[in-house]
Design a protein around this motif. Sequence first.
Motif, short mmCIF file in Angstrom:
data_model
loop_
_atom_site.label_atom_id
_atom_site.label_comp_id
_atom_site.label_asym_id
_atom_site.label_seq_id
_atom_site.Cartn_x
_atom_site.Cartn_y
_atom_site.Cartn_z
N THR A 394 0.85 -1.19 0.00
CA THR A 394 0.00 0.00 0.00
C THR A 394 0.88 1.24 0.00
OG1 THR A 394 -0.10 0.13 2.41
CG2 THR A 394 -1.79 -1.20 1.30
N ARG A 433 -6.89 7.06 1.40
CA ARG A 433 -6.00 6.78 0.27
C ARG A 433 -4.72 6.08 0.72
NH1 ARG A 433 -8.76 6.99 -4.25
NH2 ARG A 433 -6.77 7.07 -5.33
N LYS A 436 -4.59 2.44 0.00
CA LYS A 436 -4.71 1.99 -1.39
C LYS A 436 -3.34 1.62 -1.95
CE LYS A 436 -9.12 2.99 -1.42
NZ LYS A 436 -10.15 1.94 -1.46
N GLU A 440 -4.34 2.05 -7.88
CA GLU A 440 -5.62 2.68 -7.61
C GLU A 440 -5.53 4.21 -7.64
OE1 GLU A 440 -8.06 0.26 -4.55
OE2 GLU A 440 -5.96 -0.13 -3.99
#
Length: 618
Positions: A394, A433, A436, A440
Motif C-alpha cells: 500500500t 487513500r 490503497k 488505484e
Amino acid sequence: MANAPRLRLALRTPLGITAAVASTIIALTAIFGPMLVGDTADRIDTDAIGKHSGTEHLFGTDALGRDIAARVVVATRLTLELTLFATLIAVVGGLVLGVLPAVLGRRAGRLITATVNLLVAFPGLLFVLFLAVIFGVGTFSAAFAIGLGAAPSTARLVQNLTASIAGTDYVAAARILGVGRFRIIVRHILPNIAEPVALFVSTAAAGILVAFSGLSFLGLGVQPPDYDWGRLLNEQLDRVMVDPMSAVGPGSAIVLTGITFGLIGEVVAKASAGRTAPQAELKTADAVAEQPAEAAESALLNIDHLRVRFPGHTAVHDVCLTVAEGEAVGIVGESGSGKSLTALAAAGLVPHPGRVSAGTLRFGDRDLNKQAPKGTSMAMVFQDPMASLNPALTVGRQLAEVAEVHHNAGRAAALTRAVSRLGAVGIINPELRVRKRPHEFSGGMRQRVMIAMGLMGEPRLIIADEPTTALDVTVQAQVLALLRDVRTESGAALLLISHDIAVVSQVCDRVVVMYAGRIVEELPVGDLADGVAHPYSAALIGAVPSMTTDRDVPLATIPGRPPEPGEASVGCPFAPRCARATDRCRTEEPVLEQLGHGRRVACWDPITTATHELEEAR
C-alpha cells in the motif's frame, strides 16, 4: 499473487471448476481415506490372493490378498505429504540461491549464479539419482533428493526475476533511503516475484510427484511397510501383463493428481492475467571552465569534472555543476543528453556497469566519491511513478517505511506522518487513500505520492527526473505548482530534469543545457527569452510553441539527430545540426567558458546578443 476478484472469476470457468473439484476430491481422500479404508487396505486375506479386478475388488488384490483400490486411497496422504515436502525444499532452496546474488558481493554472487547454471545444465533425472544414492535409500532421503534436484531450476527463475525487480526505480529509491539489503529483499523483491514463482511451483509440483513416484518404483523411495503410489506400481509390476487393471489404480492416481497440479497453475495464471507489471576520446579536464571557488565551497551539491563511463563509450563528459541551498536548478536537453545520468551519479544510482569518476562529488559535508548518499536529506522523484512505487505494498506502508527506517518511528506514528504528508501534497481523503495500492491512483496522484515520500524526511535536496512526463497539461501544471510550494515551505533545493525547457522555466532559478553528455550553456531563467548564447539552447526554445506562436508557420525543429552513444566525433558535437557551424566548430571542441555572472557557454560562434560579453570574458 492473483487478486481475489480475478480468482473468483477464474474459478467460475470450466477450467476453474474442474481444478476446484479435482483438488477437493484429492484433499478429502488424503484426509479421510486412511480412516475409512485403512483397515481394508492392511487386511491380509489368503483366500483372495492375486484376484483379478472385478465388482468385489475394483483393481484386484495383491500377493497378500490386500485390496489394491483401498491401498491406492490410503497411499494418497503419504504421496501428497512427500510431494509437498519436496516442493517446499525446492522453493526454499530456490529462493535462497536466487536472492543470494543480490545480497552478497559481486564475486560471490557470480559464483552462486555460475553454480546454479551448471546444475541446471546437468540432466535433472541423473542429478536426482545421484542425490538419492548420496542420501541413501529411504522415504525422507528421497524427498530431499527430489527437492534439491528441483531447486536449481527454481533458483534460475528467482535469479532472473530478482534481477528485473532489483533494477526498478522503487528499489533504487529504497537504496538511496538507506534501506538494508535484507529488508529490500523481504519487502520489495519477494512480494513482486511471488506470483510467477507460485505459477512455476504449481506446475513443478506435478513433475516432483512423478519423479518421487519413479524413485519409489525403482526401490529408492518409500520402503515397506509404508507405501505410496510409486511403491504400489512396483508391487504390481509382475502382474501387469496378467491383470493390467492392477496397475491402473496407482498409475491413474499419479496421472490425475499431476494434471490437477497443472490445472491449479492454469487457474492461478488466468486469475493473474491482465495485471500491470510492476524499464571519441575525452578532452582533458582543463578544457572545462572551473566553477567559482566561493560558489563551489558554499554549494549544497558540488559536482566537478564528473564523468560517467559505460563499456565502449562515455555518457557524461566533464560536467561541472553546483546547486546552492534552497536554489532550483533545471537541467534540460534531448533524450540521451546525459541529464538523468548526471542526477543519478549525484544520488549514487548509476546502473551497472556504469562507472562514475569526478574531481569533486560532494553533497553537504558528505564526499560522494567515498560514501554513497544516505538518509533522507536527498529525495528522488523518478520519471515513472508506477515503476517507482512498489505495486505489492500500500502507499501508506511505503511512505511509513521511510520514517520507520530513518527516524525509528513506530508503525502507528509512521503511518500518521504518511497521512500528513499525503495531505500536504494535495491528496484528498489521505486517511483512506493511505490504504490503497499504487494502481488505484491516477498518474498525477502517483507523482504526488512520490513527492510526499521525499517529504517523509527533511530533504535538503529534491532531485526530480522528468516528473511531468506523460501527464496532461492540467496535471502537469499542478505538479509544477506543488514542487514550487514544497520548495518554499521546506527550504529544500531542487534539481529538476526535463527535456522541456518551458517546464524548467516555470520552476527554476537557473538552467543548465546539456547536449551529448556535455554542458553547453548555463544561464539564469530570466535570460531564456532573449539572452541565450548557444544555438542549441535557442533551438530548444524555438521548438516550444506559445500563445503568440503563428499557427500558419510550421514549428521550429532541430535538423538531424543527436550523436549515438560511443559515436566518435571531432569538434563541437552539435556542429552537424548547427546552421552557424564554422570550420573551427567541426575540428575543435569548444570549451565551457564564463560569460558574466552566473553564465557559461561552450560555443565558438555564439548568438550575436551574447558575442560581445563573451569576447570580453575571453
